[in-house]
Design an enzyme around this catalytic site. Structure first.
Site, mmCIF file in Angstrom:
data_model
loop_
_atom_site.group_PDB
_atom_site.id
_atom_site.type_symbol
_atom_site.label_atom_id
_atom_site.label_comp_id
_atom_site.label_asym_id
_atom_site.label_seq_id
_atom_site.Cartn_x
_atom_site.Cartn_y
_atom_site.Cartn_z
ATOM 1 N N PHE A 1 0.830 -1.212 0.000
ATOM 2 C CA PHE A 1 0.000 0.000 0.000
ATOM 3 C C PHE A 1 0.872 1.273 0.000
ATOM 4 C CE2 PHE A 1 -2.383 2.746 3.293
ATOM 5 C CZ PHE A 1 -3.002 3.504 2.321
ATOM 6 N N THR B 1 5.663 2.918 12.736
ATOM 7 C CA THR B 1 4.277 3.272 13.041
ATOM 8 C C THR B 1 4.160 3.935 14.415
ATOM 9 O OG1 THR B 1 2.171 2.235 13.632
ATOM 10 C CG2 THR B 1 4.093 0.850 13.810
ATOM 11 N N ASP B 2 3.083 4.696 14.592
ATOM 12 C CA ASP B 2 2.835 5.289 15.918
ATOM 13 C C ASP B 2 2.404 4.227 16.931
ATOM 14 O OD1 ASP B 2 0.293 4.766 14.916
ATOM 15 O OD2 ASP B 2 -0.511 6.771 15.299
ATOM 16 N N GLU B 3 2.061 3.019 16.430
ATOM 17 C CA GLU B 3 1.541 1.976 17.340
ATOM 18 C C GLU B 3 2.590 1.499 18.338
ATOM 19 O OE1 GLU B 3 -1.104 -0.870 15.474
ATOM 20 O OE2 GLU B 3 -1.501 0.519 13.839
ATOM 21 N N TYR C 1 2.027 -7.138 16.407
ATOM 22 C CA TYR C 1 2.480 -6.271 15.299
ATOM 23 C C TYR C 1 3.326 -5.120 15.842
ATOM 24 C CZ TYR C 1 2.231 -2.319 12.029
ATOM 25 O OH TYR C 1 2.550 -1.235 11.242
ATOM 26 N N LYS D 1 7.344 -4.196 15.368
ATOM 27 C CA LYS D 1 7.828 -2.932 14.789
ATOM 28 C C LYS D 1 8.736 -2.208 15.795
ATOM 29 C CE LYS D 1 6.988 -1.210 11.354
ATOM 30 N NZ LYS D 1 7.600 -1.332 9.983
ATOM 31 N N ARG E 1 -11.461 -6.547 19.359
ATOM 32 C CA ARG E 1 -10.115 -7.071 19.093
ATOM 33 C C ARG E 1 -9.412 -7.267 20.423
ATOM 34 N NH1 ARG E 1 -6.493 -3.122 15.459
ATOM 35 N NH2 ARG E 1 -7.259 -4.319 13.706
HETATM 36 P P1 NAD Z 1 1.284 -3.579 3.289
HETATM 37 O O1 NAD Z 1 0.959 -4.788 4.097
HETATM 38 O O2 NAD Z 1 0.254 -2.992 2.408
HETATM 39 O O3 NAD Z 1 2.576 -3.859 2.380
HETATM 40 C C1 NAD Z 1 3.692 -4.571 2.864
HETATM 41 C C2 NAD Z 1 4.551 -4.975 1.661
HETATM 42 O O4 NAD Z 1 5.700 -5.672 2.174
HETATM 43 C C3 NAD Z 1 3.840 -5.926 0.705
HETATM 44 O O5 NAD Z 1 4.060 -5.526 -0.628
HETATM 45 C C4 NAD Z 1 4.481 -7.279 0.992
HETATM 46 O O6 NAD Z 1 4.516 -8.130 -0.150
HETATM 47 C C5 NAD Z 1 5.878 -6.858 1.412
HETATM 48 N N1 NAD Z 1 6.518 -7.864 2.269
HETATM 49 C C6 NAD Z 1 5.985 -8.489 3.344
HETATM 50 N N2 NAD Z 1 6.856 -9.362 3.858
HETATM 51 C C7 NAD Z 1 7.981 -9.291 3.090
HETATM 52 C C8 NAD Z 1 9.243 -9.942 3.116
HETATM 53 N N3 NAD Z 1 9.529 -10.874 4.036
HETATM 54 N N4 NAD Z 1 10.157 -9.618 2.171
HETATM 55 C C9 NAD Z 1 9.882 -8.683 1.227
HETATM 56 N N5 NAD Z 1 8.701 -8.051 1.133
HETATM 57 C C10 NAD Z 1 7.759 -8.343 2.074
HETATM 58 O O7 NAD Z 1 1.805 -2.514 4.369
HETATM 59 P P2 NAD Z 1 1.656 -0.918 4.376
HETATM 60 O O8 NAD Z 1 0.397 -0.573 5.046
HETATM 61 O O9 NAD Z 1 1.965 -0.366 3.042
HETATM 62 O O10 NAD Z 1 2.846 -0.547 5.392
HETATM 63 C C11 NAD Z 1 4.167 -0.339 4.912
HETATM 64 C C12 NAD Z 1 5.055 0.039 6.080
HETATM 65 O O11 NAD Z 1 4.570 1.212 6.701
HETATM 66 C C13 NAD Z 1 5.124 -1.039 7.157
HETATM 67 O O12 NAD Z 1 6.442 -1.096 7.627
HETATM 68 C C14 NAD Z 1 4.180 -0.526 8.237
HETATM 69 O O13 NAD Z 1 4.566 -0.976 9.502
HETATM 70 C C15 NAD Z 1 4.360 0.984 8.083
HETATM 71 N N6 NAD Z 1 3.198 1.812 8.480
HETATM 72 C C16 NAD Z 1 1.944 1.535 7.986
HETATM 73 C C17 NAD Z 1 0.882 2.361 8.336
HETATM 74 C C18 NAD Z 1 -0.502 2.139 7.775
HETATM 75 O O14 NAD Z 1 -1.442 2.825 8.177
HETATM 76 N N7 NAD Z 1 -0.701 1.252 6.825
HETATM 77 C C19 NAD Z 1 1.090 3.442 9.193
HETATM 78 C C20 NAD Z 1 2.388 3.676 9.677
HETATM 79 C C21 NAD Z 1 3.436 2.858 9.311
HETATM 80 P P1 TYD Z 2 -7.009 -1.162 11.046
HETATM 81 O O1 TYD Z 2 -7.386 -0.603 9.714
HETATM 82 O O2 TYD Z 2 -6.825 -2.642 11.169
HETATM 83 O O3 TYD Z 2 -5.730 -0.364 11.539
HETATM 84 P P2 TYD Z 2 -4.988 -0.369 13.017
HETATM 85 O O4 TYD Z 2 -5.483 -1.508 13.811
HETATM 86 O O5 TYD Z 2 -3.552 -0.541 12.636
HETATM 87 O O6 TYD Z 2 -5.283 0.962 13.606
HETATM 88 O O7 TYD Z 2 -8.139 -0.755 12.079
HETATM 89 C C1 TYD Z 2 -8.493 0.603 12.332
HETATM 90 C C2 TYD Z 2 -9.473 0.613 13.485
HETATM 91 O O8 TYD Z 2 -10.697 -0.004 13.055
HETATM 92 C C3 TYD Z 2 -9.016 -0.171 14.702
HETATM 93 O O9 TYD Z 2 -9.420 0.499 15.878
HETATM 94 C C4 TYD Z 2 -9.748 -1.501 14.583
HETATM 95 C C5 TYD Z 2 -11.042 -1.117 13.890
HETATM 96 N N1 TYD Z 2 -11.608 -2.156 13.008
HETATM 97 C C6 TYD Z 2 -12.954 -2.561 13.183
HETATM 98 O O10 TYD Z 2 -13.666 -2.062 14.053
HETATM 99 N N2 TYD Z 2 -13.452 -3.522 12.347
HETATM 100 C C7 TYD Z 2 -12.705 -4.095 11.361
HETATM 101 O O11 TYD Z 2 -13.207 -4.995 10.647
HETATM 102 C C8 TYD Z 2 -11.334 -3.659 11.193
HETATM 103 C C9 TYD Z 2 -10.474 -4.261 10.124
HETATM 104 C C10 TYD Z 2 -10.853 -2.686 12.039
#
Ligand code: NAD
Ligand code: TYD
Length: 424
Positions: A48, A183-185, A231, A235, A362
């Protein structure tokens, strides 16, 4: 080098012709490579956020060679990059970041001077079911990236610096950089001290017009790490390894911690794309617990722009929090999603509110995330570009117009296709 091509691993030259061909190819790659001012590996570029970062860098920096390393797990999809896949400065390599030898070889092969590390397992619910995979990829995978970078960069004449000849024949020298996306998590959860919402002391362009804060506290760069889910624990551990590589070996590292992202190309297991798809198909919307949990949402392209800025201007060994001051209770953002989706589908706004279904919470569900990004604004002048209302409209529209993408990633067909193509 690259020419928008896809690398395959395990290709052995067996005959003298093939050997000759391989040597010629390598020489050509080496020659072309010198014409790029930088070679940057982006891991997780088929996911993503990674796909937005790859697209931004490939388009904005034609003089950089961008090498996308991705294992293509269920979350990685090359269709996310269809528009740039043939650009000459782009190369895709299907590989696992835990495969240390391949990573080291790749850094050497392309003279990589920058790494933007996003590859990770990213879904909290999956981490609750299968924590081992998260430890493997997020912790050991990050360590493998760090160690490979350390060995390669230390082998250079000038440690942590690379020199190459650009297209004009000039020698350019660049500082190496290992940029870890987190991540902020990792900071744990904040309390919901003001459940009714109060006016917030801070805002950015990303803040919603109905912007509230639900507590007095925010995550700053000084907040103690207190991860709760497997998770966030994985991280947090990877963040510590990155900082340890700076403190122990002097590696030029940077870490950023961002709030929840939303926008196109997010795998529909996460709240926003899952719910848009369910609303369209009039399927139940599983809201965990009471829906009171608060998340701080940022449009994914604004995260990618922040990554670009920090990669180039951020201070080595520093940490930056990224977020737009845009807190939402889950239940409220879900109502926005319903109203927007209904309107765009020509239904009465709110007609699908009855899809809301409260389900078991959750495990260990973090109550509130709220990030303080003032350091990034103050020190590097970052400002998001999209207000929440604009971003959410764009996002809902995108998913409604890309049902084929959603069907493709959820059917598992694309996974079978890649398995066939790469034989793994
Ligand atoms: P995502 O799950 O959409 O994408 C992860 C990508 O990593 C995928 O393309 C997957 O194929 C690849 N991948 C997974 N395991 C792998 C491995 N062993 N070797 C090589 N490639 C591998 O994740 P995202 O939401 O795009 O998040 C990307 C980064 O940003 C992550 O490090 C996540 O912790 C961080 N992040 C995400 C969010 C969010 O809201 N999505 C917020 C803050 C930080
Ligand atoms: P998510 O998109 O999984 O991100 P994160 O857990 O990393 O914040 O979830 C966002 C929020 O939505 C989280 O508080 C969990 C809630 N959630 C639901 O209530 N139902 C769902 O089916 C999912 C996927 C998330």
């Amino acid at each position: 080098a690259g020419g928008g091509h896809i690398e395959r691993k395990g290709h052995q030259a067996s005959s003298p012709e093939r050997l000759c061909h391989t040597v010629q190819k390598r020489n050509r790659i080496l020659r072309d490579m010198k014409h790029y001012s930088r070679a940057i590996v982006i891991t997780g570029g088929a996911g993503f956020i990674g796909s937005h970062v790859v697209r931004l860098f490939v388009n904005k920096y034609p003089d950089y060679h961008i090498i996308n390393i991705d294992k293509l797990t269920y979350a990685g999809n090359l269709a996310n990059l269809d528009d740039i896949k043939d650009k000459p400065n782009y190369t895709f390599l299907k590989a696992d970041i835990c495969d240390f030898e391949t990573i080291l070889q790749t850094l050497r092969r392309y003279d990589v001077d920058g790494i933007i590390h996003l590859a990770a397992e990213s879904h909290v619910d999956r981490s609750i079911k299968d924590p081992f995979t998260f430890a493997r990829t997020n912790v050991m995978g990050t360590l493998s990236m760090l160690q490979a970078a350390k060995i390669f960069w230390e082998s250079q004449k000038e440690q942590w610096k690379m020199s190459r000849v650009n297209a004009d024949g000039d020698e350019v020298c660049t500082e190496c950089r290992f940029y870890h996306i987190s991540t902020d998590e990792v900071y744990g959860a904040l309390e919901l001290t003001d459940p009714q919402g109060i006016e917030t002391p801070f805002s950015t362009k990303a803040s919603s017009a109905h912007h509230h804060t639900y507590g007095q506290e925010f995550f700053t760069e000084e907040t103690k790490y207190q991860p709760h889910s497997p998770y966030s624990a994985s991280k947090a551990s990877s963040d510590h390894f990155v900082r340890a590589f700076h403190d122990t070996y002097g590696m030029p590292t940077i870490v950023t911690n961002c709030s929840n992202n939303y926008g196109p190309y997010q795998f529909p297991e996460k709240l926003i794309p899952l719910f848009i798809n369910n609303i369209r198909h009039r399927k139940p919307l599983p809201v965990y617990g009471t829906g009171e949990n608060v998340r701080d949402w940022l449009y994914v392209e604004d995260h990618a722009r922040a990554i670009d800025l920090i990669f180039h201007k951020g201070k080595v060994a520093d940490t930056y929090n990224i977020g737009g001051f845009n807190e939402w209770k889950n239940i409220d953002i879900i109502k926005v999603l319903i109203a927007t989706t209904d309107r765009l589908l020509g239904r009465e706004e709110g007609a699908d509110n009855d899809l809301i279904t409260f389900v078991t919470d959750r495990k260990g569900h973090d109550m509130r995330y709220a990030i303080d990004s003032r350091k990034l604004q103050r020190e590097l002048g970052w400002e998001p570009s999209l207000q929440f209302e604009e971003g959410i409209e764009k996002t809902v529209k995108w998913y409604l117009e890309h049902q084929d993408w959603l069907d493709n990633v959820t059917s598992g067909d694309y996974q079978k296709y890649y398995e066939k193509m790469y034989g793994v």
